[in-house]
Structures are given as C-alpha cells and as structure tokens.
Scaffold this active site. Sequence first.
Site, mmCIF file in Angstrom:
data_model
loop_
_atom_site.group_PDB
_atom_site.id
_atom_site.type_symbol
_atom_site.label_atom_id
_atom_site.label_comp_id
_atom_site.label_asym_id
_atom_site.label_seq_id
_atom_site.Cartn_x
_atom_site.Cartn_y
_atom_site.Cartn_z
ATOM 1 N N LYS A 1 0.817 -1.221 0.000
ATOM 2 C CA LYS A 1 0.000 0.000 0.000
ATOM 3 C C LYS A 1 0.847 1.265 0.000
ATOM 4 O O LYS A 1 0.398 2.320 -0.467
ATOM 5 C CB LYS A 1 -0.977 -0.009 1.185
ATOM 6 C CG LYS A 1 -0.338 0.048 2.573
ATOM 7 C CD LYS A 1 -0.133 1.462 3.084
ATOM 8 C CE LYS A 1 0.667 1.471 4.368
ATOM 9 N NZ LYS A 1 0.931 2.847 4.836
ATOM 10 N N THR B 1 -4.364 5.404 3.423
ATOM 11 C CA THR B 1 -3.173 6.091 2.936
ATOM 12 C C THR B 1 -3.326 6.642 1.516
ATOM 13 O O THR B 1 -2.496 7.445 1.086
ATOM 14 C CB THR B 1 -1.945 5.162 2.982
ATOM 15 O OG1 THR B 1 -2.264 3.938 2.315
ATOM 16 C CG2 THR B 1 -1.557 4.852 4.396
#
Length: 329
Positions: free
Chosen positions: A190, A247
């Site tokens: 990620k 995020t």
Amino acid sequence: MSSLNSIAVLGGGAWGTALAQTAARAGRNVTLWEHDPGNAEHLAAARESRFLPGVTLEPSIRVTRDLAEAAHADALLLVVPAQVLRQVATSLQPLIAPKTPLVACAKGIEHGTHRFMTEIIAECAPAAIPAILSGPSFAADVARGLPTAVTIAATDAACAQALAQAMNCGSFRPYHSTDVRGVELGGATKNVLAIAAGIVEGKKLGASALAAMTTRGFAELVRFGRAYGARIETMHGLSGLGDLVLTCGTSQSRNFSFGAALGRGESIDTASHGKLAEGFFTAPVLMEMAQAKGVEMPISAAVAAILDGKLGVEAAIEGLLTRPLKAEE
C-alpha cells in the site's frame, strides 16, 4: 502464552510514541527506548514528543537509551524503519529471553534480500517469536486516543491473541491473525500505491481518477498477495484494504504527500523534504518480486519507473490510460 504485562517500544518517533501511549493506557508497564540522544533527552525531560505537538507522555512511561533495559520486557515493539530493522533485531538477540515476542511495526520489504520484517526477526533473533502489527492508523490519531483498529499477526495463534489483548485499550482495538505474510504484504504494497494516489492528487486529475486508481491498486495488492501465499480475507481486511483506503486519501500519509509533490512537478529530493517515504524503497523490491512470480502490477510498475527516473509522470499516466482494454478481475 501468559499475559504480557510489560511492553518495550523501540523507537521514539511519532509512531513509537503513539504505541507507547497505547500500551500505557492498556495498563502495561511501558519502556520507551530511543537511540537518538537528543530526542531521548527531550522525551524524558519535556514528557512530550517533538513529532506529536500537544501530546503529553503517560506518566507511567519510562524513557531509556539502554537497550538491555528495554530487552527485559515481556514483549517488544520494533518501531524502527524497515531498512534498519535487521540491525536492531541483531542487537536484541543476546539480550532477550527465549520466546520473547518481537513485533515489527514497520511496513516494508528489505532491499537486496527481499526479506519481510518477520523473516528478518527470525533470522537475526532466532530465540524470539516474530510478529507484525499493521493496519489503518496514523500516529497522531492513536496518540490522542481516537478510535483505531489494527491487525497483529504471529504464526503462534496464542502469541497473536496475547499481544492483541496486551495492546487493547478500548480506543485502540487490535484484531489477531496467524496470516503473517498477508499482513506484511498489505502494509508494504500500500505504500507504493499511496505514492500513485498522491500523484493523482498532485496532478489534480479528480476524485473519479483517485477512486479508480485506488480500486485498481487494490486489485494489484490482491494478485501480489495470492502469489505469495496471503489469505484473501487478510487482503480484504484492516491490513490490506483498510490501510490502502487510509493512505490513498489523505496528506497525513507521508507516501501520499510524497506522491502529491511529484504530481505537482517537484523533484524527488524536493518532494521528500529530506526524508524519503518508505514506498520509495519498497517500489523496486516489489517489482522484482512481482516479476519473479509473473504478477501484473502496472500501477506499481509505473511508480517504480518514475522513482527510478526511467519515466516521467505525464508519460506514466499516458501509459496507464492507453493499456489494452480487458475484463475487470
């Protein structure tokens, strides 16, 4: 495994301080170890973090620069950058008791070796029980006691459950798992995708483009996870989809902010503000590992090419938009 009454947090940055706060609120005896003399002195004297303005350390937290003192805890949280975890784990090996849980709290893959964080722990501190803590969490939120949920994984189910219980303070809710690889893969992947999301934001391509990028990025994360043995439910859980959503949508993420600066046309040196995001180090390793398993990851590959100077942002976007049409998978 018996209850874990004492917790040592290794690393006095924002995330380490936040986890120390959490453990103290959970009623544990907490030692916060900090390598940097200046920061250690500030934490001990001012009882607040330079990185978390307005956050006062819980009175019960002891600050130390003595690694041996910290190593006596029932469990240790290693809140150091992924690329220096090997050094810290090696230093701990002669100091810890057998079967001490060492919990990696960094999200990355080691350069050169392609080792995941728990693999480094197992190699450098074979007496320990390797574990990983990951999930959608910002240090500022956790430090202030805002509701947060994460995953703690260890191959030893009893250890994972004991760690989750030890860190549970109400507002900080850990789920436990034995899918160590899945939790590690989500956290590392990620970071690279968050850089891509930041580029979309920096180029002002719009909310629709950001949603598309995040969704197709998640497809890459799932394909990569399957290739390396992760469970599908882990990919769809807190340490996979949850962390990706967090995020890829806010400037609080260092990786997202770094990508946004690149999207605005800043150089890598300028965009990093003197401290490169973890995704910068993970991107080339991710690509090497994806190629080894024949996993298609076009978004991640574009990010890696941009960071390596092989492709400009405009060319990378054009390349993604002109890929052959295919069925969604």
